[in-house]
Design an enzyme around this catalytic site. Structure first.
Site, PDB file in Angstrom:
ATOM      1  N   HIS A  94       0.890  -1.158   0.000  1.00  0.00           N
ATOM      2  CA  HIS A  94       0.000   0.000   0.000  1.00  0.00           C
ATOM      3  C   HIS A  94       0.926   1.206   0.000  1.00  0.00           C
ATOM      4  O   HIS A  94       2.051   1.126   0.520  1.00  0.00           O
ATOM      5  CB  HIS A  94      -0.877   0.019   1.252  1.00  0.00           C
ATOM      6  CG  HIS A  94      -1.863  -1.125   1.307  1.00  0.00           C
ATOM      7  ND1 HIS A  94      -1.974  -1.964   2.383  1.00  0.00           N
ATOM      8  CD2 HIS A  94      -2.760  -1.548   0.383  1.00  0.00           C
ATOM      9  CE1 HIS A  94      -2.920  -2.849   2.134  1.00  0.00           C
ATOM     10  NE2 HIS A  94      -3.408  -2.630   0.928  1.00  0.00           N
TER      11      HIS A  94
ATOM     12  N   ASP B 275       2.281   1.727   3.305  1.00  0.00           N
ATOM     13  CA  ASP B 275       3.220   0.720   3.813  1.00  0.00           C
ATOM     14  C   ASP B 275       4.643   1.170   3.483  1.00  0.00           C
ATOM     15  O   ASP B 275       5.571   0.975   4.256  1.00  0.00           O
ATOM     16  CB  ASP B 275       3.017  -0.646   3.118  1.00  0.00           C
ATOM     17  CG  ASP B 275       1.715  -1.317   3.506  1.00  0.00           C
ATOM     18  OD1 ASP B 275       1.303  -1.184   4.666  1.00  0.00           O
ATOM     19  OD2 ASP B 275       1.124  -1.991   2.636  1.00  0.00           O
TER      20      ASP B 275
ATOM     21  N   GLU C  20      -8.388  -4.377  -9.209  1.00  0.00           N
ATOM     22  CA  GLU C  20      -8.707  -5.594  -8.445  1.00  0.00           C
ATOM     23  C   GLU C  20     -10.176  -5.523  -8.022  1.00  0.00           C
ATOM     24  O   GLU C  20     -10.504  -4.949  -6.978  1.00  0.00           O
ATOM     25  CB  GLU C  20      -7.803  -5.696  -7.201  1.00  0.00           C
ATOM     26  CG  GLU C  20      -8.090  -6.926  -6.356  1.00  0.00           C
ATOM     27  CD  GLU C  20      -7.277  -7.001  -5.051  1.00  0.00           C
ATOM     28  OE1 GLU C  20      -6.369  -6.162  -4.845  1.00  0.00           O
ATOM     29  OE2 GLU C  20      -7.558  -7.901  -4.254  1.00  0.00           O
TER      30      GLU C  20
ATOM     31  N   GLU D 196      -8.482 -11.789  -7.644  1.00  0.00           N
ATOM     32  CA  GLU D 196      -8.411 -12.497  -6.364  1.00  0.00           C
ATOM     33  C   GLU D 196      -9.471 -13.595  -6.351  1.00  0.00           C
ATOM     34  O   GLU D 196     -10.650 -13.342  -6.618  1.00  0.00           O
ATOM     35  CB  GLU D 196      -8.627 -11.529  -5.190  1.00  0.00           C
ATOM     36  CG  GLU D 196      -8.712 -12.290  -3.871  1.00  0.00           C
ATOM     37  CD  GLU D 196      -8.493 -11.444  -2.633  1.00  0.00           C
ATOM     38  OE1 GLU D 196      -7.733 -10.448  -2.693  1.00  0.00           O
ATOM     39  OE2 GLU D 196      -9.094 -11.798  -1.606  1.00  0.00           O
TER      40      GLU D 196
ATOM     41  N   HIS E 267     -12.649 -12.945  -4.338  1.00  0.00           N
ATOM     42  CA  HIS E 267     -13.513 -11.907  -4.886  1.00  0.00           C
ATOM     43  C   HIS E 267     -14.380 -12.472  -6.021  1.00  0.00           C
ATOM     44  O   HIS E 267     -15.558 -12.121  -6.145  1.00  0.00           O
ATOM     45  CB  HIS E 267     -12.692 -10.731  -5.405  1.00  0.00           C
ATOM     46  CG  HIS E 267     -11.890 -10.040  -4.334  1.00  0.00           C
ATOM     47  ND1 HIS E 267     -11.112  -8.930  -4.579  1.00  0.00           N
ATOM     48  CD2 HIS E 267     -11.740 -10.300  -3.016  1.00  0.00           C
ATOM     49  CE1 HIS E 267     -10.522  -8.531  -3.459  1.00  0.00           C
ATOM     50  NE2 HIS E 267     -10.891  -9.363  -2.496  1.00  0.00           N
TER      51      HIS E 267
ATOM     52  N   ASP F  33      -3.249 -13.591  -1.249  1.00  0.00           N
ATOM     53  CA  ASP F  33      -3.864 -12.634  -0.311  1.00  0.00           C
ATOM     54  C   ASP F  33      -4.558 -13.453   0.774  1.00  0.00           C
ATOM     55  O   ASP F  33      -5.779 -13.635   0.759  1.00  0.00           O
ATOM     56  CB  ASP F  33      -4.832 -11.706  -1.046  1.00  0.00           C
ATOM     57  CG  ASP F  33      -5.002 -10.383  -0.317  1.00  0.00           C
ATOM     58  OD1 ASP F  33      -4.500 -10.272   0.817  1.00  0.00           O
ATOM     59  OD2 ASP F  33      -5.648  -9.468  -0.872  1.00  0.00           O
TER      60      ASP F  33
END
Ligand code: GLO
Ligand code: MG
Length: 344
Positions: free
Chosen positions: A49, A52, A174, A210, A213, A283
Site C-alpha cells: 500500500h 506501507d 482488483e 483475487e 472476490h 492474499d
C-alpha cells in the site's frame, strides 16, 4: 523464459489477528520482520500500500515522499527483494469514508486523485510501474445515495488521472463485489476490463484477480482468469480461498475447494503465466487462533499447495483426457480428473 513461478506477499498478510469482533491477539510485526519472512518463505517480491512504503505520506510534501520511498527501495535492494505494486489505500483514511473517487463530497474526490498520484510517485521511486486499484469503498450501502452512471464516469476519471501521472505507469484493477460496501461499482473482471477499454490508454490498464472476490461475485475464479488471460490483461493474482458467500475469508489457497485451486493453476499453466515473469501473490490471512511464532504458516502452506498443484497440472494425463473429449465422454473425464487429484 522460465517455467518457475515467482511469488509475492503484502505486509497485510502478516498481521496481529484483529477481526471486526476482537482486538489484536499477536504483537505487531515490524516491516523488517515482514521482509525477513518474505525471504525465509521464498517470496521474491513485496506488494505495497502507498502508506506501507511511506507511512506518513499524508503529512509529507511530494519530494519527501519520494525520498522516503527511495529509502524503502534500498531496504528491498539490500535484501534482494523487488516491489511488485503499490496500491493507494484510500479506504483507511477519513477522507475516504464514503469512497474516494466516487464520494459524494467533491473535496474527497480531489483528495483521492491527489493521493493516487502520490502513490504513483511512490511506485516509481520504489522502482515499479504497477498501481493496483482495489476500489474498496467505491460503491454504496444505500443504493439511492449515489448515481451509478456518474460513478462509472468518476471511476474513469480516476483511472485517466493515474495514467496521466506518468507515461509508463500501469494500473491493475482488483475488483470485488462487496465488503466493505454492500454493492461495489466495479464488481467483476468484466467491469474492470470494460472500464480499462474506455480509458485514455487501454494498453496500460489490466486486472488483478483475487480468488475470493470472484467467488463472492458468484463466478468461477479460473474462468475469470481465463477471460483476462485471453485479453492479455492478467497482470497479477491474489490466490486464496473462500467457503461460499460470506465475509471475505482470505483462506489458504485450496483450503475450501482443492479442485477449484487446481483449475486456477491449470489456466495459469495453459497461458504460460510463469514465463511472463509476473508474480503469484497470495492474499491470505493467518487464523486468529495462530500463535505469534507461527503466523506465517498460511503463506508457506499456500505456496506449497500452489507448487504441488503445478506438479499435478504438469503430470495430468492429457492424452487420456483428449480421448475422453473426442468421444464426448465427460463422465470419464470427470473420473480422470478426480483420480488424478487423489493419486499419490
Ligand atoms: C481486500 C483486498 C485487499 C487488496 C490489497 C491491495 O479484500 O483483497 O487485500 O488486495 O489492499 O490493494
Ligand atoms: Mg486482494
Amino acid at each position: 523464459m522460465s517455467t518457475t513461478y515467482r511469488f509475492s506477499l503484502g505486509p497485510w498478510n502478516i498481521h496481529p489477528g484483529a477481526d471486526p469482533f476482537g482486538p489484536p491477539v499477536r504483537p505487531p510485526v515490524s516491516f523488517d520482520d515482514v521482509l525477513c519472512a518474505a525471504i525465509d518463505l521464498g517470496f521474491a517480491a513485496v506488494q505495497f500500500h502507498d502508506d506501507d512504503a511511506v507511512p506518513a505520506l499524508e503529512d509529507l510534501p511530494p519530494a519527501a515522499i519520494v525520498r522516503e520511498a527511495r529509502e524503502m527501495r534500498k531496504r528491498l535492494d539490500d535484501r534482494g527483494l523487488v516491489p511488485e505494486f503499490v496500491a493507494p489505500r484510500l479506504w483507511e483514511n477519513t477522507h475516504g469514508i464514503d469512497g474516494g473517487y466516487t464520494s459524494n463530497c467533491s473535496k474527497a474526490r480531489t483528495w483521492a486523485i491527489e493521493r493516487s498520484k502520490r502513490a504513483v510517485d511512490v511506485a516509481l521511486a520504489l522502482g515499479c510501474d504497477l498501481i493496483v486499484m482495489w476500489p474498496a469503498r467505491e460503491g454504496t450501502n444505500v443504493r439511492e445515495s449515489k448515481n451509478p452512471i456518474e460513478a462509472s464516469r468518476q471511476m474513469l476519471l480516476a483511472i485517466d488521472a493515474i495514467l496521466s501521472a506518468a507515461p509508463n505507469v500501469r494500473i491493475a484493477i482488483e475488483p470485488k463485489p462487496n465488503e466493505p460496501v454492500d454493492h461495489a461499482f466495479v464488481p467483476t473482471i468484466g467491469h474492470a476490463l470494460a472500464l480499462g477499454a474506455r480509458s485514455s490508454d487501454p494498453a496500460r490498464v489490466g486486472v488483478l484477480i483475487e480468488t475470493a472476490h470472484a467467488i463472492l461475485a458468484g463466478l468461477d475464479p479460473a474462468d475469470e482468469m481465463g477471460f483476462a488471460l485471453a485479453a492479455g490483461k492478467l497482470w497479477s493474482v491474489h490466490l486464496n480461498d473462500q467457503n461460499g458467500l460470506k465475509f471475505d475469508q482470505d483462506k489458504v489457497f485450496g483450503a475450501a475447494n482443492l479442485r477449484g485451486a487446481f483449475d486456477q493453476v491449470r489456466v495459469l499453466e495453459l497461458a504460460g503465466y510463469a514465463e511472463t515473469g509476473r508474480f503469484i501473490g497470495f492474499d491470505v490471512k493467518a487464523q486468529r487462533t495462530q500463535r505469534a511464532g507461527a503466523a506465517t504458516a498460511h503463506l508457506a502452506t499456500s505456496k506449497r499447495i500452489f507448487e504441488m498443484l503445478v506438479a499435478k497440472v504438469r503430470s495430468f494425463p492429457t492424452k487420456a483426457a483428449a480421448e475422453c473429449i473426442a468421444n464426448r465422454d465427460y463422465e470419464s473425464l470427470e473420473r480422470l480428473v478426480l483420480e488424478h487429484l487423489l493419486a499419490a
